[in-house]
Design a protein around this motif. Structure first.
Motif, mmCIF file in Angstrom:
data_model
loop_
_atom_site.group_PDB
_atom_site.id
_atom_site.type_symbol
_atom_site.label_atom_id
_atom_site.label_comp_id
_atom_site.label_asym_id
_atom_site.label_seq_id
_atom_site.Cartn_x
_atom_site.Cartn_y
_atom_site.Cartn_z
ATOM 1 N N VAL A 139 -4.870 -7.368 2.949
ATOM 2 C CA VAL A 139 -4.599 -7.147 1.526
ATOM 3 C C VAL A 139 -5.265 -5.866 1.056
ATOM 4 O O VAL A 139 -4.669 -5.040 0.362
ATOM 5 C CB VAL A 139 -5.102 -8.361 0.708
ATOM 6 N N ARG A 140 -6.519 -5.687 1.455
ATOM 7 C CA ARG A 140 -7.259 -4.503 1.024
ATOM 8 C C ARG A 140 -6.575 -3.237 1.479
ATOM 9 O O ARG A 140 -6.334 -2.310 0.698
ATOM 10 C CB ARG A 140 -8.682 -4.552 1.559
ATOM 11 N N SER A 141 -6.215 -3.168 2.768
ATOM 12 C CA SER A 141 -5.612 -1.928 3.240
ATOM 13 C C SER A 141 -4.218 -1.755 2.673
ATOM 14 O O SER A 141 -3.766 -0.630 2.478
ATOM 15 C CB SER A 141 -5.586 -1.871 4.765
ATOM 16 N N GLY A 142 -3.539 -2.854 2.345
ATOM 17 C CA GLY A 142 -2.221 -2.731 1.740
ATOM 18 C C GLY A 142 -2.283 -2.108 0.367
ATOM 19 O O GLY A 142 -1.495 -1.238 0.016
ATOM 20 N N ILE A 143 -3.259 -2.544 -0.416
ATOM 21 C CA ILE A 143 -3.394 -1.997 -1.756
ATOM 22 C C ILE A 143 -3.875 -0.550 -1.691
ATOM 23 O O ILE A 143 -3.416 0.312 -2.442
ATOM 24 C CB ILE A 143 -4.353 -2.852 -2.598
ATOM 25 N N GLN A 144 -4.782 -0.260 -0.761
ATOM 26 C CA GLN A 144 -5.272 1.110 -0.658
ATOM 27 C C GLN A 144 -4.220 2.047 -0.113
ATOM 28 O O GLN A 144 -4.312 3.257 -0.293
ATOM 29 C CB GLN A 144 -6.510 1.154 0.242
ATOM 30 N N ALA A 145 -3.220 1.477 0.573
ATOM 31 C CA ALA A 145 -2.194 2.337 1.161
ATOM 32 C C ALA A 145 -1.293 2.938 0.099
ATOM 33 O O ALA A 145 -0.662 3.964 0.348
ATOM 34 C CB ALA A 145 -1.362 1.539 2.152
ATOM 35 N N VAL A 146 -1.206 2.293 -1.042
ATOM 36 C CA VAL A 146 -0.388 2.877 -2.098
ATOM 37 C C VAL A 146 -1.160 4.054 -2.667
ATOM 38 O O VAL A 146 -2.260 3.903 -3.161
ATOM 39 C CB VAL A 146 -0.101 1.854 -3.208
ATOM 40 N N SER A 147 -0.578 5.236 -2.582
ATOM 41 C CA SER A 147 -1.366 6.420 -2.903
ATOM 42 C C SER A 147 -1.797 6.409 -4.362
ATOM 43 O O SER A 147 -1.118 5.916 -5.245
ATOM 44 C CB SER A 147 -0.585 7.685 -2.577
ATOM 45 N N HIS A 148 -2.963 6.956 -4.558
ATOM 46 C CA HIS A 148 -3.592 6.987 -5.874
ATOM 47 C C HIS A 148 -2.681 7.633 -6.901
ATOM 48 O O HIS A 148 -2.651 7.232 -8.068
ATOM 49 C CB HIS A 148 -4.892 7.780 -5.741
ATOM 50 N N GLY A 149 -1.922 8.613 -6.445
ATOM 51 C CA GLY A 149 -1.050 9.343 -7.356
ATOM 52 C C GLY A 149 -0.001 8.458 -8.018
ATOM 53 O O GLY A 149 0.431 8.714 -9.133
ATOM 54 N N GLN A 150 0.393 7.387 -7.319
ATOM 55 C CA GLN A 150 1.404 6.499 -7.889
ATOM 56 C C GLN A 150 0.889 5.840 -9.161
ATOM 57 O O GLN A 150 1.573 5.827 -10.186
ATOM 58 C CB GLN A 150 1.766 5.407 -6.872
ATOM 59 N N SER A 151 -0.308 5.272 -9.084
ATOM 60 C CA SER A 151 -0.818 4.603 -10.279
ATOM 61 C C SER A 151 -1.166 5.627 -11.351
ATOM 62 O O SER A 151 -1.046 5.347 -12.543
ATOM 63 C CB SER A 151 -2.007 3.716 -9.958
ATOM 64 N N GLU A 152 -1.535 6.831 -10.929
ATOM 65 C CA GLU A 152 -1.815 7.867 -11.928
ATOM 66 C C GLU A 152 -0.559 8.228 -12.690
ATOM 67 O O GLU A 152 -0.569 8.346 -13.918
ATOM 68 C CB GLU A 152 -2.353 9.129 -11.240
ATOM 69 N N ALA A 153 0.528 8.422 -11.939
ATOM 70 C CA ALA A 153 1.782 8.779 -12.598
ATOM 71 C C ALA A 153 2.210 7.670 -13.546
ATOM 72 O O ALA A 153 2.676 7.931 -14.663
ATOM 73 C CB ALA A 153 2.858 9.034 -11.552
ATOM 74 N N ALA A 154 2.054 6.427 -13.118
ATOM 75 C CA ALA A 154 2.465 5.314 -13.974
ATOM 76 C C ALA A 154 1.602 5.256 -15.225
ATOM 77 O O ALA A 154 2.088 5.017 -16.333
ATOM 78 C CB ALA A 154 2.376 4.004 -13.197
#
Lengths: 396, 368, 247
Positions: free
Chosen positions: A284-299
């Protein structure tokens, strides 16, 4: 200058001696390899047949119809020592499924909680989660199972039982808990539970349509809870809230009434779910970290609230990364349940092993055990392949 | 350039004290917001209970000297280290001949040294592999005897040396088999590919215990009557066959990660298949798959504990049996504590080394 | 240009011990177009990321469209609705189509009906000249196309301010022009306040009202493009310009 080739010259190819031709070589190599494997197999099989004959061991599947003659301490379907070996093995298989399903559910819950905890910004919580994961992942599962089992059966007897909650007693003979007597209203509750699920689905479709048309988003969580839990609860209340608990009560030397989880089952469930939960936490941890930081920033830059950022952008993408290793962990848990034989929980390996010892038909029994696990693995692999194709990101 | 160009117009200042240092860190990581504060308080309470409980059980209330009765009085409150002092030899070495147990100790030391050496990047290369194989031969000689040492039958092998031997010999022999299987699985020849896929998927689909059963019960049936195989050897072969399938998958991942251009360049140079693989592809593929292989090894090390079920005296079994005597029977938990600690130290250290290796090689991280 | 739409007053920011923004004083008028340049590590990206609270400042005050930027969640949400951002690495959502990427904000933040949101999305996709890609996924587009979609996505929210964080730095050279053309078109339509961190000095010359040079966390010099490029005052500015205008 145009040249023309007449058909005769086109059909002449340089002849290649067969031992240098790549295709011929490949075929020859495969024939040799296959022959070697077949020869080896034939050698092993003939030895086995000979050895079984000299030891007067029967071959074939007939033994499955013979009377088993041994008892099984817990069984999902009815079983007595007078039943056949075949039935005994089925009972073992059902026990495996029982412990695997419950283990998977608990392990997932533990894994998600611990995995999120490891990502927490609270330093203390993150460190504690790390300690949990490292402690459980670096010690053999068998050792953990034996420790849990040893601790549970070292609990005092029913007379000095440890009361964990009202009606729940932890003893060396198992965990006693209240059983709920079945009432007529339970069928209605089950029906309404299903109705609740259907209503929630219909409601979510209506809510989405409304949002598409008017832009107003309707809340989802509370109505869902209302339908799925509230409706059955409502009818239970209307029926007068009947609740007859079979409470385990100490009568003499033991408990009467209520239900009991055997120490073996309890140890298996606790051991498997805590161990696999540690691995799921990492997935779970690596799955969530795999989503690049930029995605949540853009959102966030678009103005989406944190919950929506998670639901619309981060979660769908992290699910892609999480599901394959997650199903692999589920498979591991199911295979690890085979360690039950070490603490006496009658799973498939355990009953198969007893049958093997009694009939001496090692080949057939081990083949059954391996075959069943192989079938489970293949089923899970097929699901995984389907899932991966289904949700793959479309790329050039 | 004049000095004025290099002078900072505004010199750097330190951040306000509420933002940095211990105060700032505590504020941000533990007490940012009321929800976080509540969580920290609850977590701190739980951590306190656990740490104090663990320390008091293992150190402060533990029984270091005295009699079994002292231990009995402290049952559940303090560990009975007396029992461990009495039986540590059996836990560590199993039924090995008492006066020859120094050999077991030497085996353990050798394994530790080799693992430590293998973590140093500068020493990597063909020589290291030769050193491992040589060390394995020395270990076998120490365990078995002969050539000047008293012979100790394999039925007396046990404890930590047996566990380490099964694990390390398992991965060392599974390695070449895994390479062959991985290459076969990627082969264009359908028969070869089918054989390798069948083997790998069969082994990966079944639990290790069934492979060990097969090894210990069926191997004698596979061979002619007059040939008997040693029990330890049967388990070892079972572990090797099992590990090879997982190692093959790890290596296959490495082979897939080597860019296609490498294969093409080798072909263009005119290298034959085996030259291409051994000189160009495998060196790169193996480097990429080392972290996966090391993780496989940690799992193998933990999996050796399953030989308990087929009645070999590995570390788990010895720690289980050690306290079977009536006077120590109640303290079974402390024996497991010791075994668990030993497993933890080995597995955790190797996983730390693996992370360091990954950083050096700059590749990703997965674990079974 | 009229009243200030962004004011930054003695803004300071630290990453741990590192003082990354030092006493920033900045006032941006409505409709003004500003280019921020400087060596890497000068804090220029951090500066504009503070404006929509992707970074938090620890001292000083920032006001956007009259709203003070604090930890107040409501303020942050309001500000983010009015400020659009285009990232260096596009950050399109790979699991949604181009059209869905653009509709996400309007539907979920501005609470529009879907049909209306799609209409607006198509309008802006036409504006950035790739309406035919509406049903494709980001992974199927080139870098230049993706960045244009990212610009359209921000425009769909109808922001008052557009922030650009090195929008062309991650693009192959032949795609830089198509993105710059879109940005110039945006400028020429008039009215949009733009803050752009970029090394594209041609763009600065043709479109910017003001060029700001930052180094080591502080604003060293700011001027209109003519003066900035032909008559830089500060030694540092001269050094920087000589380095980037050399070829």
């Amino acid at each position: 200058m145009a040249t023309s080739h007449d058909s005769a010259s086109l059909t002449v190819k340089p002849t290649v001696p067969w031992y240098r031709d790549r295709n011929a070589r490949a075929i020859a190599f495969q024939i040799i390899a296959l022959s070697a494997v077949i020869l080896l197999g034939w050698y092993l099989v003939s030895n086995t047949m000979h050895n079984m004959a000299t030891r007067n061991i029967a071959t074939g599947w007939g033994f499955l119809g013979l009377e088993a003659g041994f008892g099984i301490s817990e069984h999902v379907i009815s079983y007595t020592p007078a039943d056949t070996y075949g039935r005994a093995i089925v009972v073992g298989f059902l026990n495996t499924i029982k412990v695997a399903v419950i283990g998977i559910i608990l392990a997932t819950i533990i894994g998600v909680v611990v995995g999120l905890a490891r990502l927490s910004s609270n330093w203390l919580v993150a460190r504690m989660a790390t300690v949990y994961v490292e402690a459980l992942r670096n010690v053999p599962l068998l050792l953990q199972l034996i420790i849990w089992y040893g601790l549970i059966i070292a609990m005092p007897g029913p007379r000095q039982a440890v009361q964990m909650m009202p009606g729940v007693f932890l003893t060396g003979r198992g965990v006693y808990y209240p059983s709920i007597e079945s009432e007529p209203v339970h069928t209605w509750m089950a029906v309404l539970f299903v109705v609740g699920i259907l209503l929630t689905w219909a409601y979510s479709r209506w809510a989405k349509r409304r949002q598409d048309e008017t832009g107003k988003a309707a809340p989802l969580l509370l109505p869902a809870i209302g339908f799925i839990i509230g409706l059955p609860l409502l009818i239970w209340l209307i029926a007068g809230a009947p609740l007859t608990l079979g409470l385990p009560e100490l009568k003499g030397f033991n408990f009467a009434g209520g239900s009991v989880l055997s120490p073996e089952f309890a140890a298996m469930v606790v051991g498997l779910s805590t161990y696999t939960g540690a691995f799921i936490a990492e997935v779970v941890r690596s799955g969530i970290q795999a989503v690049s930081h930029g995605q949540s920033e853009a959102a966030r830059a678009l103005g989406l609230r944190p919950m929506l950022v998670t639901r619309l952008v981060v979660f769908p993408q992290s699910l892609r990364v999480i599901v394959p290793p997650l199903t692999s962990q589920y498979l591991n848990l199911t295979k690890n349940s085979s360690l039950a034989v070490a603490i006496g929980y009658p799973d498939l390996v355990s009953t198969g092993n007893t049958a093997l010892n009694q009939t001496g038909q090692a080949v057939e029994c081990i083949a059954i055990i391996m075959g069943v696990y192989l079938a489970i693995s293949l089923a899970i692999s097929l699901f995984m392949n389907w899932y991966n194709k289904h949700i793959a990101l479309v790329e050039r | 350039m004049t000095a004025a160009a290099d002078a900072d117009l505004i010199p750097a200042r330190r951040p306000p004290s509420s933002e940095t240092g211990a105060v700032g860190w505590i504020r941000h990581n533990l007490f940012s917001g009321w929800f976080n504060t509540i969580v920290t308080i609850i977590a701190a309470f739980v951590a306190y209970k656990v740490i104090v409980g663990a320390l008091s059980y293992t150190i402060f209330n533990a029984v270091w000297t005295g009699t079994p009765q002292t231990c009995q009085d402290m049952l559940g409150k303090g560990a009975c280290w007396l029992a461990v002092e009495d039986r540590y030899r059996f836990i560590l070495f199993g039924p090995f001949d008492y006066d020859q147990q120094w050999r077991g100790g030497l085996v353990i030391a050798l394994f530790c040294v080799m693992v430590a050496l293998s973590a140093i990047r500068r020493l990597w290369g063909r020589n290291l592999i030769i050193a491992w194989v040589a060390m394995l031969a020395v270990v076998l000689w120490l365990m078995h005897g002969g050539l000047g040492l008293k012979v100790v039958d394999t039925s007396k092998w046990g404890g930590l040396p047996l566990t380490l031997l099964l694990a390390f010999a398992g991965i060392i022999f599974a390695f070449p088999l895994g390479i062959v299987l991985a290459l076969g699985r990627r082969s264009n020849m359908p028969a070869i590919k089918a054989l390798c896929v069948a083997y790998i998927e069969l082994i990966r689909g079944v639990p290790l215990i069934s492979v060990l059963f097969m090894a210990s019960v069926m191997f004698p049936l596979f061979l002619p009557e007059n040939i008997t195989i040693d029990k330890v050897l049967r388990a070892q072969v079972g572990i090797i066959l099992f590990t090879a399938a997982y190692t093959a998958e790890a290596i296959r991942g490495g082979l897939q990660a080597v860019p296609k251009g490498q294969y093409e360049a080798a072909d263009a140079l005119g290298l034959g298949y085996w030259r291409k693989m051994s000189l160009i592809v495998l060196p790169q593929a193996l480097k990429i798959s080392i972290p996966s292989i090391v993780n496989n090894f940690i799992s193998t090390l933990k999996d050796t504990s399953l030989v308990t079920i087929i009645a070999l005296y590995d570390l788990l079994n010895t720690s289980k049996i050690a306290f079977n005597e009536p006077q120590w029977r109640s303290f079974f938990f402390d024996g497991f504590l010791v075994a668990g600690l030993i497993y933890f130290v080995f597995c955790f250290s190797i996983s730390r080394i693996s992370i360091k290796i990954e950083r050096v090689l700059d590749v990703g991280h997965k674990r079974r | 240009m009229s009243q200030p739409i962004i004011t930054m007053n003695k803004v300071n920011k630290w990453y741990g011990e590192f003082h990354v923004l030092r006493d920033i004083e900045l006032s941006v008028s409505k409709g003004e177009r500003i280019v921020v340049c400087g060596p890497s590590g000068s804090g220029k990206s951090t500066l504009i990321r503070c404006i929509n609270r992707l970074e938090e400042h620890q001292a000083g005050s920032i006001k956007v469209d009259g709203i003070e930027l604090t930890d107040d969640v409501k303020n942050i949400e309001q500000i983010r609705r009015e400020v659009g951002m285009v990232f260096q690495h596009f950050n399109l959502f790979p699991h949604l189509t181009v059209l869905e990427n653009c509709c996400l904000g309007p539907i979920w933040v501005r609470k529009m009906p879907r049909a209306e949101a799609e209409e607006i999305a198509m309008k802006y996709l036409k504006r950035v000249r790739i309406p035919e890609q509406a049903n494709k996924y980001p992974g199927q587009l080139s870098g230049g196309q993706q960045q244009r979609v990212a610009i359209a996505r921000s425009l769909c929210m109808n922001p008052k301010i557009m922030l650009f964080d090195e929008p062309t730095s991650a693009l192959d050279p032949e795609m830089v022009k198509e993105v710059l053309d879109v940005m110039i078109g945006l400028a020429e339509d008039g009215g949009m306040t733009m803050l752009c961190v970029t090394h594209e000095m041609g763009f600065a010359r043709s479109v910017a009202h003001r060029v700001i040079f930052m180094d080591r966390g502080q604003i060293i010099e700011q001027n209109d493009p003519e003066t900035f490029f032909h008559n830089p005052q500060n030694e540092r500015t001269k050094l920087f310009l000589s380095q980037i205008l050399a070829h």
